[in-house]
Design an enzyme around this catalytic site. Structure first.
Site, PDB file in Angstrom:
ATOM      1  N   CYS A  13       0.857  -1.182   0.000  1.00  0.00           N
ATOM      2  CA  CYS A  13       0.000   0.000   0.000  1.00  0.00           C
ATOM      3  C   CYS A  13       0.896   1.237   0.000  1.00  0.00           C
ATOM      4  O   CYS A  13       2.112   1.137   0.120  1.00  0.00           O
ATOM      5  CB  CYS A  13      -0.922   0.013   1.216  1.00  0.00           C
ATOM      6  SG  CYS A  13      -0.032   0.087   2.780  1.00  0.00           S
ATOM      7  N   CYS A  16       3.453   1.761   2.797  1.00  0.00           N
ATOM      8  CA  CYS A  16       4.749   1.065   2.665  1.00  0.00           C
ATOM      9  C   CYS A  16       5.744   1.977   1.953  1.00  0.00           C
ATOM     10  O   CYS A  16       6.901   2.111   2.362  1.00  0.00           O
ATOM     11  CB  CYS A  16       4.585  -0.230   1.872  1.00  0.00           C
ATOM     12  SG  CYS A  16       3.527  -1.459   2.650  1.00  0.00           S
ATOM     13  N   ASP A 413       3.690  32.096 -28.835  1.00  0.00           N
ATOM     14  CA  ASP A 413       4.649  32.562 -29.826  1.00  0.00           C
ATOM     15  C   ASP A 413       3.916  32.492 -31.172  1.00  0.00           C
ATOM     16  O   ASP A 413       3.021  31.666 -31.348  1.00  0.00           O
ATOM     17  CB  ASP A 413       5.866  31.626 -29.812  1.00  0.00           C
ATOM     18  CG  ASP A 413       6.793  31.889 -30.975  1.00  0.00           C
ATOM     19  OD1 ASP A 413       7.186  33.044 -31.157  1.00  0.00           O
ATOM     20  OD2 ASP A 413       7.093  30.931 -31.711  1.00  0.00           O
ATOM     21  N   ASP A 603       7.816  26.961 -29.589  1.00  0.00           N
ATOM     22  CA  ASP A 603       8.371  25.857 -30.375  1.00  0.00           C
ATOM     23  C   ASP A 603       9.342  24.992 -29.593  1.00  0.00           C
ATOM     24  O   ASP A 603       9.836  23.994 -30.095  1.00  0.00           O
ATOM     25  CB  ASP A 603       9.020  26.365 -31.666  1.00  0.00           C
ATOM     26  CG  ASP A 603      10.214  27.276 -31.390  1.00  0.00           C
ATOM     27  OD1 ASP A 603      10.680  27.335 -30.236  1.00  0.00           O
ATOM     28  OD2 ASP A 603      10.681  27.934 -32.331  1.00  0.00           O
ATOM     29  N   ASP A 607      12.161  29.540 -27.663  1.00  0.00           N
ATOM     30  CA  ASP A 607      11.373  30.102 -26.566  1.00  0.00           C
ATOM     31  C   ASP A 607      11.695  29.457 -25.217  1.00  0.00           C
ATOM     32  O   ASP A 607      10.931  29.615 -24.254  1.00  0.00           O
ATOM     33  CB  ASP A 607       9.879  29.937 -26.865  1.00  0.00           C
ATOM     34  CG  ASP A 607       9.482  30.664 -28.129  1.00  0.00           C
ATOM     35  OD1 ASP A 607       9.856  31.837 -28.279  1.00  0.00           O
ATOM     36  OD2 ASP A 607       8.811  30.059 -28.985  1.00  0.00           O
TER      37      ASP A 607
END
Length: 649
Positions: A13, A16, A413, A603, A607
Site C-alpha cells: 500500500c 509502505c 509565440d 516551439d 522560446d
C-alpha cells in the site's frame, strides 16, 4: 551526485512506500528520494562518496522489503494475488458458514456444533499463512522502523481477533471471532487484486511503446545485407527496411520511397510518403516500398527512447496534491490506533463485554484504513499520463498535470506555433512595364539556388507555374540580405531595402511586412509580399480557450503589420511585436509578478527561457525533432488542439 532506480518487492500500500521514503530521506548522503508504490520502485539521488548502493539496498531490506534486479511482471504478480485470494476464499466460505450460519437458521451437523470453535481455528490458520505479509510489514516493521502503515492496522485487527478467539477456544471456552481474521484477509486480498488490475491498465502506454522497439535490423556492410541486433546499430550505418517492417532507428532516407504509418508519433492514421532526404522515426512502420536509411540517432538517443524515458520518469513523480495525501496518511495510522484503543476502553467500561468491545476495536482499525487516499491520486496521475501519451500529449511532470487547468493566461509565440512557420507568397506587385509572371520568373531564377524560407516560397510557386530552371551565368547569396546574379548578361537583384541600397538602388515603392524587391537591368521590376499561413486549428483553439475565460497574448519578433494581421484574424487583443527572446521573458515575469498563472506555448527551442519562466510551458514538437528539454508538456503532433486535450486530462 548519482541517480538510481531501485526495484522493491513487498510493498502492499502507499504507507509502505511512505515508510521506505521517509526512512531513506533521513540517511546522510541521500539528497532526494521518491518511492512509487504503483511502479514498485524508488528513484534515489545520493552521494557515492558518502555511501554506496549496497548500503542503500541493505537499509531497504532491513525495513522488511526485498530489492530485486528485475521487476516481477505485472501479469505474474496479479496471478499470484488471484491465487492467494481463491485459496483464502476456499477456507473463508466454510468459516463464515460455521460462524454465521446459525443466525440465518442454516442446517449444522452435530459434530460441527460440538467442535465449532476448533474447526474455525483450523480453517483460519491457512488463511493467516496466506496473509503472512500483512504481519511482516505491519507488526515487524513497527518495531524496526517505529512507523505504522496500513498493514499495521490490518495486522493488529486480525491478530487481536485471532488471539482473543484462540484464548476462548482452548482456555476460556467463550465467544470466538475467527471470521473477523479470516474473512477480513480474504476481502483485503480481493481489494488488492482489483487494485493491481486497475494499476496494470494504467501502464498500457508504456507497454505499447515497448512493443514498438525493433529487435533486429538489416545492415548493409561491404555491399552485403546482414541481420544485426538493435544494440549493434551505430550512427552512420546504412540500413535496409522492407515493406511491413518497423524503422529501427531515427535516420534519413538516402534511397527509395515508401509510405510510412507514423500514427504512433503523430496520432494520424493516414500514411506519410517518404523519399530521399526525408527523415524517419524509429518504431514507425514501412508500408510498401524498400527504403535505404542512414542511421542518425541510435539507442537511447532515438525519439522512441526519449518518449519512453519521459513517460517512466513523469509517472514516478508525485503532484503537489499527492504530497498532501502522503502527509495525511503518515499521521493517520497512529491517530487511528489511538481512537481504536479509546473506542475499546469506552465500550468495555460501558458494557463490560470484552468480545463486543474487541469487535469495536477491530472495526475502527479496519474501516479506517485510508487505502483510497494513497491509491486514488497516483492511479489518476498514471492514467492521465498514459492517456496523454496515447493522444500525443506528453506530461513531463506531475505538477503540470495538476495545475494546467488553473492557468489564467496563455501566451503564444507566433511563428511556428500559431502559424505553419512556412512562408507563402501573398501578393506580387509588378512595376510599370512588367507583368506578375515576369517578376516571379526572374525571382525564381535566383531563388532556386537558395534554401532561405523566402527563396523556398518563390521556388515552390515557380515550380507550380512550370518555370524552366535556367542556369544563371553568375550567382551570389548575401546572408540575411538578398541574392544577385546574371541572366543573359543582365543583372538581377532580389532582397530587402537595405541590400538594394548597398548596391546603389533606390526604391520608391516600399511596403510594410515581409517583402522582397526585384531589380532587373538596373531598374525596379516589382516586389513580392509573403505571409506565414495560420494553422488550420488555431482559430478553434483560441476561441475555445476564450470560452474557458483565459486571457490570450501573442508575442512575436515579427513586424507590427504582420503581427496585427494574425492577431486580428484570431481576435486577440494583447499583441507584442518586434520582441526578442529576452523581451518575451520579461513579459512572462511581469504577468507572474501580477499574480497571474501563466502558460507559455512555443516551439520549445527559441522560446526555452519563456517556457522555463512560466508556471507551465507547452512545447510543440514536429514529430521529427521534439524539444524534450523545453517545457513541461510536449505536443508531439504539433497540433494546437492537443492543448485542449491536455486541459481536459
Amino acid at each position: 551526485m548519482k541517480k538510481e532506480k531501485i526495484l522493491i518487492e513487498g510493498m502492499h500500500c502507499s504507507s509502505c512506500a511512505l515508510l521506505i521514503e521517509g526512512n531513506l530521506k533521513k540517511i546522510d548522503g541521500i539528497s532526494s528520494c521518491s518511492v512509487n508504490f504503483l511502479e514498485k520502485s524508488a528513484f534515489i539521488e545520493y552521494n557515492p562518496e558518502i555511501l554506496n548502493l549496497g548500503e542503500i539496498v541493505k537499509k531497504i531490506e532491513s525495513y522488511g522489503y526485498k530489492v530485486s534486479k528485475t521487476s516481477l511482471s505485472e501479469e505474474i504478480y496479479i496471478k499470484k494475488l488471484k491465487n492467494k485470494f481463491i485459496f483464502s476464499l476456499i477456507f473463508s466460505i466454510p468459516l463464515l458458514y460455521l460462524s454465521m450460519g446459525h443466525h440465518f437458521g442454516l442446517p449444522m451437523p452435530e459434530i460441527f456444533h460440538k467442535y465449532n470453535s476448533f474447526i474455525q481455528f483450523l480453517l483460519t490458520l491457512p488463511i493467516l499463512f496466506i496473509g503472512i505479509d500483512f504481519f511482516k510489514n505491519g507488526i515487524l516493521n513497527l518495531f524496526k522502523t517505529k512507523s505504522a502503515t496500513m498493514d499495521t492496522l490490518i495486522s493488529l485487527g486480525v491478530s487481536s481477533a485471532f488471539l482473543f478467539s484462540f484464548y476462548n477456544t482452548f482456555f476460556q471456552k467463550g465467544d470466538v471471532y475467527y471470521e473477523i481474521s479470516g474473512v477480513l484477509i480474504t476481502i483485503i486480498l480481493l481489494g488488492r487484486y482489483i487494485e493491481e488490475i486497475a494499476k496494470g491498465k494504467t501502464s498500457e502506454a508504456i507497454k505499447k511503446l515497448m512493443q514498438l522497439k525493433v529487435d533486429k535490423a538489416r545492415l548493409i556492410k561491404e555491399g552485403m545485407e546482414i541481420e544485426v541486433s538493435y544494440e549493434e546499430i551505430k550512427e552512420g550505418d546504412i540500413l535496409i527496411v522492407k515493406p511491413g517492417e518497423r524503422i529501427p532507428i531515427d535516420g534519413e532516407v538516402i534511397e527509395g520511397s515508401s509510405f510510412l504509418d507514423e500514427s504512433m508519433v503523430t496520432g494520424e492514421s493516414l500514411p506519410v510518403e517518404k523519399f530521399k532526404g526525408e527523415r524517419v522515426i524509429g518504431g514507425t512502420i514501412n508500408l510498401n516500398g524498400i527504403l535505404k536509411i542512414r542511421a542518425e540517432r541510435v539507442g537511447k538517443d532515438t525519439i522512441f527512447f526519449q518518449i519512453l524515458k519521459l513517460l517512466e520518469g513523469a509517472q514516478g513523480q508525485k503532484p503537489p496534491i499527492q504530497r498532501i495525501a502522503d502527509k495525511v496518511a503518515s499521521i493517520f495510522v497512529p491517530v487511528v490506533l489511538i481512537f481504536s484503543a479509546l473506542a475499546f476502553i469506552f465500550w468495555f467500561f460501558k458494557t463490560g463485554n470484552f468480545g463486543f468491545s474487541l469487535k469495536i476495536f477491530v472495526s475502527v482499525l479496519i474501516i479506517s484504513c485510508p487505502c483510497a487516499l494513497g491509491l486514488a491520486t497516483p492511479i489518476a496521475v498514471k492514467v492521465g499520463m498514459g492517456r496523454g501519451a496515447r493522444e500525443g500529449v506528453l506530461f513531463k511532470n506531475a505538477t503540470s498535470l495538476q495545475y494546467l487547468k488553473d492557468v489564467e493566461v496563455f501566451i503564444f509565440d507566433k511563428t511556428g506555433t500559431l502559424t505553419e512557420g512556412k512562408l507563402e507568397i501573398s501578393k506580387v506587385f509588378p512595376a510599370e512595364g512588367y507583368k506578375e509572371e515576369e517578376v516571379l520568373f526572374f525571382s525564381f531564377l535566383l531563388s532556386k539556388n537558395s534554401s532561405h524560407p523566402y527563396s523556398e516560397a518563390i521556388s515552390k510557386e515557380g515550380k507550380k507555374r512550370g518555370f524552366e530552371p535556367f542556369i544563371l551565368e553568375e550567382f551570389e547569396e548575401v546572408p540575411g540580405k538578398g541574392l544577385k546574379g546574371l541572366y543573359e548578361g543582365k543583372g538581377l537583384f532580389l532582397g530587402n531595402e537595405n541590400f538594394l541600397k548597398e548596391n546603389g538602388f533606390e526604391i520608391n515603392f516600399l511596403k510594410e511586412g515581409a517583402v522582397l524587391y526585384l531589380i532587373f537591368e538596373n531598374k525596379f521590376a516589382g516586389a513580392i509580399a509573403f505571409k506565414d499561413k495560420l494553422k488550420k486549428e488555431a482559430k478553434e483553439v483560441i476561441k475555445s480557450l476564450k470560452k474557458m475565460g483565459k486571457e490570450i497574448y501573442i508575442l512575436t519578433g515579427d513586424n507590427e503589420k504582420t503581427a496585427r494581421e494574425v492577431a486580428s484574424e484570431l481576435e486577440i487583443e494583447n499583441i507584442f511585436f518586434r520582441v526578442l527572446p529576452e523581451d518575451k521573458l520579461k513579459i512572462v515575469k511581469n504577468l507572474r509578478e501580477k499574480g497571474k498563472k501563466v502558460c507559455f506555448v512555443g516551439d520549445g527551442i527559441n522560446d526555452a527561457p519563456s517556457l522555463e519562466a512560466s508556471n507551465i510551458g507547452i512545447a510543440l514538437g514536429s514529430g521529427k525533432d521534439i524539444a524534450l528539454e523545453a517545457g513541461d508538456i510536449i505536443l508531439v503532433k504539433n497540433d494546437l488542439r492537443d492543448i485542449l486535450k491536455a486541459i481536459k486530462i
